[in-house]
Write an enzyme that holds these catalytic residues in place. Structure first.
Site, short mmCIF file in Angstrom:
data_model
loop_
_atom_site.label_atom_id
_atom_site.label_comp_id
_atom_site.label_asym_id
_atom_site.label_seq_id
_atom_site.Cartn_x
_atom_site.Cartn_y
_atom_site.Cartn_z
N CYS A 134 0.84 -1.21 0.00
CA CYS A 134 0.00 0.00 0.00
C CYS A 134 0.87 1.26 0.00
O CYS A 134 1.46 1.60 1.04
CB CYS A 134 -0.93 -0.02 1.22
SG CYS A 134 -1.90 1.49 1.37
N CYS A 137 -0.44 4.12 2.28
CA CYS A 137 -0.25 3.86 3.71
C CYS A 137 1.21 4.05 4.11
O CYS A 137 1.50 4.60 5.17
CB CYS A 137 -0.63 2.42 4.06
SG CYS A 137 -2.10 1.80 3.28
N ASP A 138 2.14 3.58 3.31
CA ASP A 138 3.53 3.46 3.76
C ASP A 138 4.54 4.31 2.99
O ASP A 138 5.71 4.37 3.38
CB ASP A 138 3.97 1.98 3.64
CG ASP A 138 3.13 1.07 4.52
OD1 ASP A 138 2.68 1.55 5.59
OD2 ASP A 138 2.89 -0.09 4.14
#
Ligand code: NAP
Length: 311
Positions: A134, A137-138
Site C-alpha cells: 500500500c 499507507c507506507d
C-alpha cells in the site's frame, strides 16, 4: 420473531456500497457486513482519476466516504464483523460472523480481492519492515530513500508515480519488457525522470534482519542475477508489491461456480444459486474498476429486489 433481512451484502467496497444504495432506495431491509473499514482496495489509492464525474484530486477514502454517507442515508445498516461461514442454498440464507448469525432472503457477495504477494523468500518476514502492498499507507516512510515497485499493471505504475513524491528514485521491476498498465499511465511513467525500470526481471529473494537491507533480482531472459543492497547511508529501501490480486472467495468454494477463484455470474449478477448475487472484483470480468464495481452493485441490488418480489 427472528429477524430476516431482505438483503445481506458481504463486503463494503464500491460494489457493496452501490448495492447498498440501490437496495436502500428500493426500501429493502439491508445489512452490510464488512470486516474492516469500508472501501476495499480503493482506500489505498491516493487519487481516483477515472470515476466519471469524480472531483479532481479526490482520494480513494474521500470517494468512499461519500458513498458510505449515501448508503447510510437510505437506511443501510452496517456491522464490522468477519464472515466465517455461509449457508446459501436454502430459501433463507444464513451468514455466520465472528459475533453473530444473520439470516436473509438474498445475499450479494462483494468481497473483492486482496493483494497477491511475490512469494519469494524473505518477503513475508519483512512486511511492514520495508515490504508493503500500500503506497498511500507506507510511502511516507521512504522519504529520500530508494523505492522499488514490483509489477507492471495499473496498480504498479499508478502507485510508482505516487511514490515519486517520496523516493530518491522509483524503480519498477517488471517480469516482461512491456507494461500491462493503461497507456496514459505508461506515458506518465516514461516521462517522469524519477522513474526507472528493470525489464524482464523478477525479485527472487528479499533480505534483512529487522528491515529490508537487500534483494536479489533475476533477469528472466539472460538469467543474470543482480544483488541490490541498500545505500550504506540509508541502510534500507522500500519494496512495494503490486503483482495482481487474489479473489476473496474461499467461503463460497464448492457451492458457487467459479473460474480461477472468481465467481461466475450472468449479466444480472446472478450466481448458480438462486437468491445469491455477486458484484465487483470478485466476479469473472475483464475490467476491474470502481465504475464497473459500482455498476455491478446497482444491478445486483435491483435483481435482488426482483427476486424477492417474484417479478
Ligand atoms: P494486474 O492488472 O493483474 O497486473 C499485475 C501485474 O503484475 C502484471 O503486470 C503482471 O505481469 C505482474 N505479475 C503478476 N504476477 C507476478 C509475479 N508472480 N511476479 C512478478 N510480476 C507479476 O493487477 P493490478 O495492477 O493490481 O490491477 C488489478 C485490477 O485493478 C486490474 O483490472 C486493473 O486494471 C485495476 N486497476 C485499475 C486502476 C485504474 O484504473 N486507475 C488502478 C489500479 C488497478 P504481466 O503483465 O506479465 O502479466
Amino acid at each position: 420473531m427472528e429477524k430476516i433481512y431482505d438483503v445481506i451484502i458481504i463486503g463494503g467496497g464500491p460494489a457493496g456500497l452501490a448495492a447498498g444504495l440501490y437496495a436502500g432506495r428500493a426500501r429493502l431491509d439491508t445489512l452490510m457486513i464488512e470486516k474492516m473499514t469500508e472501501g476495499g482496495q480503493i482506500v489505498t489509492t491516493n487519487e481516483v482519476e477515472n470515476y466519471p464525474g469524480g472531483i479532481e484530486h479526490e482520494s480513494g477514502p474521500s470517494l468512499i466516504g461519500r458513498m458510505v454517507g449515501q448508503a447510510e442515508k437510505f437506511g443501510v445498516k452496517t456491522v464490522k464483523e468477519a464472515v466465517t461461514a455461509v449457508e446459501l442454498t436454502g430459501d433463507i440464507k444464513i451468514v455466520t460472523t465472528t459475533a453473530n448469525v444473520f439470516k436473509s432472503k438474498t445475499i450479494i457477495i462483494a468481497t473483492g480481492a486482496n493483494p497477491r504477494p511475490i512469494g519469494c523468500p524473505g518477503e513475508a518476514a519483512l512486511v511492514g519492515m520495508g515490504v508493503s502492498y500500500c503506497a498511500t499507507c507506507d510511502g511516507a516512510f521512504f522519504e529520500d530513500l530508494d523505492i522499488y515497485v514490483v509489477g507492471g499493471g495499473d496498480s504498479a505504475v499508478e502507485e510508482a508515480l505516487y511514490l515519486t513524491r517520496f523516493g530518491k528514485k522509483v524503480t519498477i521491476i517488471h517480469r516482461r519488457d512491456e507494461l500491462r498498465a493503461a497507456k496514459y499511465l505508461q506515458e506518465q511513467a516514461f516521462a517522469n525522470p524519477k522513474v526507472e525500470f528493470f525489464w524482464d526481471s523478477v525479485v527472487t529473494e528479499i533480505k534483512g534482519e529487522e528491515m529490508v537491507e537487500g534483494m536479489t533480482v533475476q533477469n528472466v531472459k539472460t538469467g543474470e542475477i543482480r544483488e541490490i543492497l541498500a545505500d550504506p547511508e540509508d541502510e534500507t529501501f522500500g519494496i512495494f508489491v503490486f503483482v495482481g490480486l487474489i479473489p476473496a472467495s474461499d467461503l463460497f468454494a464448492g457451492v458457487l461456480d467459479m473460474k480461477d477463484g472468481y465467481i461466475i455470474t450472468n449479466d444480472n449478477m446472478e450466481t448458480n444459486v438462486k437468491g445469491v448475487f455477486a458484484a465487483g472484483d470478485i466476479r469473472v470480468k475483464d475490467l476491474r474498476q470502481v465504475v464497473t464495481a459500482a455498476a455491478d452493485g446497482a444491478i445486483a441490488a435491483t435483481q435482488a429486489d426482483k427476486y424477492i418480489s417474484g417479478h
